[in-house]
Design a protein around this motif. Structure first.
Motif, PDB file in Angstrom:
ATOM      1  N   GLU A 316     -34.506  -2.178  28.312  1.00  0.00           N
ATOM      2  CA  GLU A 316     -35.095  -0.785  28.996  1.00  0.00           C
ATOM      3  C   GLU A 316     -35.097  -0.989  30.413  1.00  0.00           C
ATOM      4  O   GLU A 316     -34.700  -0.021  31.251  1.00  0.00           O
ATOM      5  CB  GLU A 316     -36.447  -0.493  28.512  1.00  0.00           C
ATOM      6  CG  GLU A 316     -36.877  -0.069  27.144  1.00  0.00           C
ATOM      7  CD  GLU A 316     -37.852   0.137  26.669  1.00  0.00           C
ATOM      8  OE1 GLU A 316     -39.029  -0.093  27.511  1.00  0.00           O
ATOM      9  OE2 GLU A 316     -38.417   0.526  25.688  1.00  0.00           O
ATOM     10  N   LEU A 317     -35.283  -2.156  31.197  1.00  0.00           N
ATOM     11  CA  LEU A 317     -35.349  -2.502  32.531  1.00  0.00           C
ATOM     12  C   LEU A 317     -33.784  -2.298  33.048  1.00  0.00           C
ATOM     13  O   LEU A 317     -33.410  -1.867  33.993  1.00  0.00           O
ATOM     14  CB  LEU A 317     -35.676  -3.694  32.861  1.00  0.00           C
ATOM     15  CG  LEU A 317     -37.124  -3.819  32.649  1.00  0.00           C
ATOM     16  CD1 LEU A 317     -37.914  -5.225  32.796  1.00  0.00           C
ATOM     17  CD2 LEU A 317     -37.895  -2.823  33.994  1.00  0.00           C
ATOM     18  N   LEU A 318     -32.863  -2.872  32.181  1.00  0.00           N
ATOM     19  CA  LEU A 318     -31.296  -2.667  32.502  1.00  0.00           C
ATOM     20  C   LEU A 318     -30.745  -1.228  32.355  1.00  0.00           C
ATOM     21  O   LEU A 318     -29.992  -0.982  33.264  1.00  0.00           O
ATOM     22  CB  LEU A 318     -30.557  -3.600  31.312  1.00  0.00           C
ATOM     23  CG  LEU A 318     -30.890  -5.310  31.574  1.00  0.00           C
ATOM     24  CD1 LEU A 318     -30.347  -5.964  30.460  1.00  0.00           C
ATOM     25  CD2 LEU A 318     -30.283  -5.825  32.690  1.00  0.00           C
ATOM     26  N   SER A 319     -31.244  -0.646  31.232  1.00  0.00           N
ATOM     27  CA  SER A 319     -30.586   0.664  30.988  1.00  0.00           C
ATOM     28  C   SER A 319     -31.282   1.634  32.040  1.00  0.00           C
ATOM     29  O   SER A 319     -30.706   2.692  32.052  1.00  0.00           O
ATOM     30  CB  SER A 319     -30.906   1.215  29.682  1.00  0.00           C
ATOM     31  OG  SER A 319     -32.234   1.249  29.389  1.00  0.00           O
ATOM     32  N   GLU A 321     -34.174   3.106  31.413  1.00  0.00           N
ATOM     33  CA  GLU A 321     -35.305   3.712  30.774  1.00  0.00           C
ATOM     34  C   GLU A 321     -36.757   3.358  31.294  1.00  0.00           C
ATOM     35  O   GLU A 321     -37.617   4.119  31.257  1.00  0.00           O
ATOM     36  CB  GLU A 321     -35.265   3.368  29.107  1.00  0.00           C
ATOM     37  CG  GLU A 321     -34.010   4.193  28.351  1.00  0.00           C
ATOM     38  CD  GLU A 321     -33.933   3.422  27.037  1.00  0.00           C
ATOM     39  OE1 GLU A 321     -34.420   3.889  26.148  1.00  0.00           O
ATOM     40  OE2 GLU A 321     -32.958   2.396  27.112  1.00  0.00           O
ATOM     41  N   ARG A 322     -36.786   2.258  31.975  1.00  0.00           N
ATOM     42  CA  ARG A 322     -37.771   1.798  32.634  1.00  0.00           C
ATOM     43  C   ARG A 322     -37.298   1.378  33.870  1.00  0.00           C
ATOM     44  O   ARG A 322     -36.321   0.534  34.034  1.00  0.00           O
ATOM     45  CB  ARG A 322     -38.563   0.898  31.796  1.00  0.00           C
ATOM     46  CG  ARG A 322     -39.841   0.435  32.415  1.00  0.00           C
ATOM     47  CD  ARG A 322     -40.829  -0.544  31.645  1.00  0.00           C
ATOM     48  NE  ARG A 322     -41.796  -1.125  32.213  1.00  0.00           N
ATOM     49  CZ  ARG A 322     -42.387  -2.187  31.887  1.00  0.00           C
ATOM     50  NH1 ARG A 322     -42.074  -2.777  30.792  1.00  0.00           N
ATOM     51  NH2 ARG A 322     -43.546  -2.818  32.812  1.00  0.00           N
ATOM     52  N   LEU A 323     -38.157   1.760  34.827  1.00  0.00           N
ATOM     53  CA  LEU A 323     -37.700   1.335  36.308  1.00  0.00           C
ATOM     54  C   LEU A 323     -38.078   0.017  36.649  1.00  0.00           C
ATOM     55  O   LEU A 323     -39.431  -0.188  36.441  1.00  0.00           O
ATOM     56  CB  LEU A 323     -37.990   2.650  37.342  1.00  0.00           C
ATOM     57  CG  LEU A 323     -37.247   3.752  37.019  1.00  0.00           C
ATOM     58  CD1 LEU A 323     -37.692   4.884  37.950  1.00  0.00           C
ATOM     59  CD2 LEU A 323     -35.665   3.698  36.794  1.00  0.00           C
ATOM     60  N   THR A 340     -33.042   3.422  39.731  1.00  0.00           N
ATOM     61  CA  THR A 340     -32.234   4.526  39.325  1.00  0.00           C
ATOM     62  C   THR A 340     -32.394   4.733  37.692  1.00  0.00           C
ATOM     63  O   THR A 340     -32.368   3.893  37.282  1.00  0.00           O
ATOM     64  CB  THR A 340     -30.587   4.066  39.811  1.00  0.00           C
ATOM     65  OG1 THR A 340     -31.030   4.060  41.167  1.00  0.00           O
ATOM     66  CG2 THR A 340     -30.042   5.354  39.514  1.00  0.00           C
ATOM     67  N   GLY A 341     -32.327   5.726  37.428  1.00  0.00           N
ATOM     68  CA  GLY A 341     -32.503   6.008  35.910  1.00  0.00           C
ATOM     69  C   GLY A 341     -30.988   6.130  35.369  1.00  0.00           C
ATOM     70  O   GLY A 341     -30.009   5.794  35.761  1.00  0.00           O
ATOM     71  N   ILE A 342     -31.147   6.505  34.120  1.00  0.00           N
ATOM     72  CA  ILE A 342     -29.969   5.929  33.040  1.00  0.00           C
ATOM     73  C   ILE A 342     -28.784   6.630  33.440  1.00  0.00           C
ATOM     74  O   ILE A 342     -27.506   6.097  33.229  1.00  0.00           O
ATOM     75  CB  ILE A 342     -30.350   5.967  31.821  1.00  0.00           C
ATOM     76  CG1 ILE A 342     -29.397   5.453  30.743  1.00  0.00           C
ATOM     77  CG2 ILE A 342     -30.948   7.483  30.983  1.00  0.00           C
ATOM     78  CD1 ILE A 342     -29.773   5.238  29.473  1.00  0.00           C
ATOM     79  N   ALA A 350     -21.683   1.790  33.930  1.00  0.00           N
ATOM     80  CA  ALA A 350     -22.258   1.042  33.031  1.00  0.00           C
ATOM     81  C   ALA A 350     -22.592   1.750  31.588  1.00  0.00           C
ATOM     82  O   ALA A 350     -22.543   2.899  31.505  1.00  0.00           O
ATOM     83  CB  ALA A 350     -23.587   0.432  33.373  1.00  0.00           C
ATOM     84  N   ALA A 351     -22.494   0.990  30.448  1.00  0.00           N
ATOM     85  CA  ALA A 351     -22.650   1.737  29.154  1.00  0.00           C
ATOM     86  C   ALA A 351     -23.818   0.812  28.242  1.00  0.00           C
ATOM     87  O   ALA A 351     -23.993  -0.393  28.587  1.00  0.00           O
ATOM     88  CB  ALA A 351     -21.371   1.643  28.241  1.00  0.00           C
ATOM     89  N   PHE A 352     -24.730   1.444  27.578  1.00  0.00           N
ATOM     90  CA  PHE A 352     -25.832   0.793  27.043  1.00  0.00           C
ATOM     91  C   PHE A 352     -26.016   1.278  25.484  1.00  0.00           C
ATOM     92  O   PHE A 352     -25.822   2.479  25.211  1.00  0.00           O
ATOM     93  CB  PHE A 352     -27.247   1.163  27.817  1.00  0.00           C
ATOM     94  CG  PHE A 352     -27.260   1.283  29.149  1.00  0.00           C
ATOM     95  CD1 PHE A 352     -27.280  -0.135  29.707  1.00  0.00           C
ATOM     96  CD2 PHE A 352     -26.945   2.090  29.772  1.00  0.00           C
ATOM     97  CE1 PHE A 352     -27.457  -0.345  31.125  1.00  0.00           C
ATOM     98  CE2 PHE A 352     -26.844   1.864  31.500  1.00  0.00           C
ATOM     99  CZ  PHE A 352     -27.044   0.410  32.054  1.00  0.00           C
ATOM    100  N   VAL A 353     -25.992   0.211  24.526  1.00  0.00           N
ATOM    101  CA  VAL A 353     -26.153   0.549  23.047  1.00  0.00           C
ATOM    102  C   VAL A 353     -27.813  -0.098  22.731  1.00  0.00           C
ATOM    103  O   VAL A 353     -27.600  -1.560  22.780  1.00  0.00           O
ATOM    104  CB  VAL A 353     -25.227  -0.273  22.344  1.00  0.00           C
ATOM    105  CG1 VAL A 353     -25.266   0.150  20.994  1.00  0.00           C
ATOM    106  CG2 VAL A 353     -23.860   0.274  22.948  1.00  0.00           C
TER     107      VAL A 353
END
Ligand SMILES: Nc1ncnc2c1ncn2[C@@H]1O[C@H](COP(=O)(O)OP(=O)(O)OP(=O)(O)O)[C@@H](O)[C@H]1O
Ligand SMILES: [Mg+2]
Length: 528
Positions: A316-319, A321-323, A340-342, A350-353
């Motif tokens: 969540e911190l990487l994507s 979703e959480r700052l 910064t937000g997702i 960047a891409a997040f799965v």
């Protein structure tokens, strides 16, 4: 992948089967549109037998067990229960016969206690006190300890599954069906489950067990039925097979070894984590403590660890979703983005799965093309122009991903929820890889996918990195980690070890790090 569809059921080495026949299914056929999800399937389940139901993604396993549990109506076919011909029109009828099922996705009310949740599924006529006592007794007896008064929201995934199992056991079933029960469990929780299943089998219960983890199938199952494209293609004794031969039987062709290629010379740092920390939010969350890590273009870095050690919090911190508390804690492509937000992180390449496909990785009630738009509308690849959605372009992309990732579906552009579990995972991964991101962060990349699809996804991750992207894969699966990772870091109780080149690592060393036993060895040296 080409598959010989004319295959008729074969019989491998089948151990002599004992136990009286409890349930017999004959000629079960189920159509969804043009797809034959079950094509004249026959199956015999016996008392005391742990029976594996295997097959690649979309083979029709979940469809078959839903029919046996009365949750779906077959188009054709007959069921016999203890010698009597039956129709099973609803789960309540299945339960009345003595058939229980543990679903992969839980059906629990978070705000209620364990006992309240179980009471909802029990026939009336028992006092709440008696029920709580029985829960305590049965759960202790089977090594699945539960506190009847605990609130579900406060419980871990493993404990929630125990509730489902205990609820099933309280109904004293003769047959228990489990659809991928271990995919959400830690290795320790899975071991405990196997002890319980062996005990139930020794007491004469029949168990029908769906799993993609072939090692565990070999370890605990007495018999296996293998499905391919809706048909039963083989029955065998899993102990007489290897994980490789079972995988081959499932997909109808050999699963190829991965091609690793070489890591390009020192690529640019695409992801830098610097003193990343975050407090725990909620009783089952894990605090992230001072994580430092660089991931360079050209390499695959894996984060190993037992589930529940901070993986989802870190994701969540990487994507975004959480700052994070500071911008410099997460740097993507050279730009500090911790605050910064997702969408902006995606725009930066960047891409997040995420790990959870339905609900988090995809919206169940939306079509695949609509799901595409959701993660890509802000990324500048032509899905939105002048404020208008280009539905045609979304449809084209959906087709392309379907083809490249071998996503099988019953008709064009279906709702996400109608895909089999593994096919949805292939779609979600394909959607992100198709963008050719410069940084990919993926949590449990092959959760619930079959051996053939897992090899495909792993190869794609390696290829993406060799084409110049940085890949960070969070995984619980050590085989996967050794297959794909150039460097490995281990997460344990929210702390991350140094990332160590994978050729310098052994399973034992990772095991020690996972248990948090190697925390202060400084990382690069050998464990004392
Ligand atoms: N409600 C539905 N509507 C349309 N098609 C469906 C529906 N449910 C399943 N299917 C299709 O039926 C086929 C079999 O799906 P099923 O879920 O039984 O596969 P599975 O063997 O359980 O796969 P996995 O290992 O991926 O969970 C798939 O092609 C799937 O897309
Ligand atoms: Mg399934």
């Amino acid at each position: 992948m080409t598959v010989d569809d004319t295959t008729t059921p074969q019989h491998g080495v089948v151990r002599e089967r004992h136990g009286t026949i409890l349930l017999e299914a004959q000629g079960i056929t189920k159509r969804f549109g043009d797809i034959l999800a079950n094509d004249s399937v026959s199956l015999t389940l016996r008392a005391g037998e742990i029976h594996a139901l295997l097959g690649e993604n979309g083979a029709g396993k979940s469809t078959l067990v839903k029919i046996l549990y009365g949750a779906l109506d077959p188009n054709e076919g007959d069921l016999t229960w203890q010698g009597q011909s039956v129709t099973i029109a609803s789960p309540a009828e299945a339960r009345a016969l003595g058939i229980g099922m543990v679903f992969q996705h839980f059906s629990l009310f978070e705000a209620l206690t364990v006992a309240e949740n179980i009471a909802l599924a029990m026939p009336p006529g028992q006092s709440f006190r008696e029920l709580s006592e029985r829960i305590r007794h049965v759960s202790r007896d089977y090594g699945l300890t539960l506190d009847p008064a605990a609130i579900v929201a406060d419980l871990s995934v493993g404990v929630r599954q125990r509730i489902e199992i205990v609820r099933c056991l309280l109904q004293e079933p003769r047959l228990i069906i489990m659809d991928e029960p271990t995919s959400v469990l830690t290795p320790q929780e899975a071991d405990q489950l196997f002890v319980t299943l062996e005990r139930l089998a020794s007491e004469g219960c029949a168990i029908l067990y769906i799993s993609h983890r072939l090692e565990e199938v070999q370890r605990i199952c007495h018999h296996a039925t293998i499905m391919r494209h809706g048909k039963v293609v083989m029955e065998c004794d899993p102990a007489g097979e290897t994980a490789g031969s079972l995988a081959r039987l499932m997909v109808g062709s050999a699963v190829h070894d991965l091609k690793r290629g070489v890591v390009p010379r020192e690529g640019d740092v695409q992801l830098a984590l610097k003193e990343l920390s975050a407090t725990a939010e909620g009783p089952f969350a894990v605090a992230i403590e001072d994580i430092n890590l660089d991931v360079r273009a050209g390499e695959v870095v894996a984060i190993a660890g037992i589930a529940g050690n901070g993986q989802s919090e870190l994701f969540e911190l990487l994507s975004g979703e959480r700052l994070a508390s500071r911008d410099t804690a997460v740097t993507i492509g050279g730009t500090p983005m911790g605050r910064t937000g997702i969408t902006k992180r995606r725009r930066a390449g960047a891409a997040f799965v995420p790990e959870e496909r339905l609900g988090h990785g995809a919206v169940p009630g939306l079509k695949l093309s609509e799901n595409l738009v959701l993660t890509r509308h802000g990324t500048g690849d032509g899905l939105v122009q002048g404020g208008f959605l280009k539905t045609e372009r979304a449809g084209e992309l959906e087709q392309k991903i379907k083809k490249n990732f071998d996503v099988r579906m019953s008709h064009d552009d279906p709702e996400a929820r109608s895909l089999s579990g593994g096919n949805l995972q292939k779609f979600v991964i394909g959607r992100e890889l198709d963008r050719q991101p410069e940084l990919l962060v993926v949590n449990q990349p092959t959760w619930g996918v079959d051996a053939g699809a897992a090899a495909l996804i792993r190869q794609e991750l390696i290829d993406l990195s060799r084409h110049g992207a940085a890949v960070l894969a969070i995984s619980q699966d050590l085989d996967e980690i050794f297959e794909i990772a150039d460097r490995v870091a281990v997460i344990s109780r929210g702390k991350l070890s140094e990332a160590i080149p994978s050729h310098k690592l052994t399973r034992e060393r990772i095991g020690l790090l996972m248990g948090g036993l190697d925390e202060d060895s400084g990382g690069a040296g050998d464990a004392a």
